[in-house]
Design a protein around this motif. Sequence first.
Motif, short mmCIF file in Angstrom:
data_model
loop_
_atom_site.label_atom_id
_atom_site.label_comp_id
_atom_site.label_asym_id
_atom_site.label_seq_id
_atom_site.Cartn_x
_atom_site.Cartn_y
_atom_site.Cartn_z
N VAL A 1 0.93 -1.10 0.07
CA VAL A 1 -0.05 0.01 -0.05
C VAL A 1 0.86 1.30 0.10
CG1 VAL A 1 -0.29 0.02 2.53
CG2 VAL A 1 -2.00 1.04 1.06
N LEU A 2 0.23 2.24 -0.50
CA LEU A 2 1.03 3.57 -0.54
C LEU A 2 -0.06 4.78 -0.58
CD1 LEU A 2 0.79 5.55 -3.22
CD2 LEU A 2 2.34 3.99 -4.21
N GLN A 3 0.49 5.90 0.35
CA GLN A 3 -0.29 6.84 0.34
C GLN A 3 0.14 8.10 -0.43
OE1 GLN A 3 -1.01 7.81 4.41
NE2 GLN A 3 0.98 8.55 4.45
N ILE A 4 -0.47 9.11 -0.77
CA ILE A 4 -0.19 10.23 -1.48
C ILE A 4 -0.88 11.41 -0.63
CG2 ILE A 4 -0.05 11.67 -3.33
CD1 ILE A 4 -0.01 9.30 -5.25
N GLY A 5 -0.09 12.48 0.05
CA GLY A 5 -0.71 13.71 0.71
C GLY A 5 -1.10 14.75 -0.42
N PRO A 6 -1.56 15.87 0.11
CA PRO A 6 -2.05 15.90 1.55
C PRO A 6 -3.18 15.38 1.63
CG PRO A 6 -2.26 17.85 -0.01
CD PRO A 6 -1.53 17.00 -0.65
N GLU A 7 -4.12 14.96 0.75
CA GLU A 7 -5.25 14.33 1.13
C GLU A 7 -5.07 12.89 1.62
OE1 GLU A 7 -4.82 15.15 -1.96
OE2 GLU A 7 -5.90 17.30 -1.96
N TYR A 8 -3.84 12.37 1.59
CA TYR A 8 -3.44 10.95 2.29
C TYR A 8 -4.50 9.95 1.41
CZ TYR A 8 -0.08 13.26 4.80
OH TYR A 8 0.97 14.13 5.02
N THR A 9 -4.60 9.99 0.07
CA THR A 9 -5.47 9.03 -0.73
C THR A 9 -4.61 7.54 -0.60
OG1 THR A 9 -6.05 10.83 -2.07
CG2 THR A 9 -6.63 8.59 -2.67
N TYR A 10 -5.41 6.51 -0.39
CA TYR A 10 -4.61 5.45 -0.29
C TYR A 10 -4.63 4.55 -1.62
CZ TYR A 10 -3.77 4.65 4.61
OH TYR A 10 -3.28 4.64 5.85
N TYR A 11 -3.63 3.68 -2.05
CA TYR A 11 -3.74 2.94 -3.01
C TYR A 11 -3.31 1.60 -2.65
CZ TYR A 11 -4.23 7.37 -5.85
OH TYR A 11 -4.68 8.36 -6.18
#
Length: 178
Positions: A142-152
């Motif tokens: 799993v990874l996340q991308i900020g600033p919303e911290y969306t998960y993949y």
Amino acid sequence: MLKISNTEEVIFSPELVTKFNEIVSRYPEDKQKSALLPILHLVQAEYGWISTPAMDKVAEYLDLKPIEVYEVATFYTMFFLKPQGKYVLEVCRTGPCCLVGAEKIMKYIEQKLNVKEGEVTPDGLFSWRGVECLAACGTGPVLQIGPEYTYYENLTEAKVDELIDGLRLKTAENAQMI
Ligand code: FES
């Protein structure tokens, strides 16, 4: 996102200061230090990272010693203390995700972006890093991308391609609309 270096003085915009004031107003009069974490989040959202002069300005604004701000900003790994890409891919590197291929995914991201962990791609779009458990252990890697911290989740190399190519496309389309 506004660009800053680690040597230039930071001047917070009136809009940003209004947001700071709103946060400070949530706490008792002599407890403004409680606003430090949310304010640092706002600073990072504004500039993409938190420079030393930005920390000094936050200290000045909250009437704290600079060291009090440095302690907090350097303790929490979610705060970036050097410039990052517009999108920061944070890949879980904790045991359960590693068992299902997180290390392979990180290697793949490194090769695809052609930058080492913590570095920024020449177009300024991406950086990546390994982080500890993101609390989605059953759906790793799993990874996340900020600033919303969306998960993949359930990442594969094909999903990484789709994600990175999609973000590149989205950025190019947005640039054309300006
Ligand atoms: S171990 Fe990866 S999300 Fe928990």
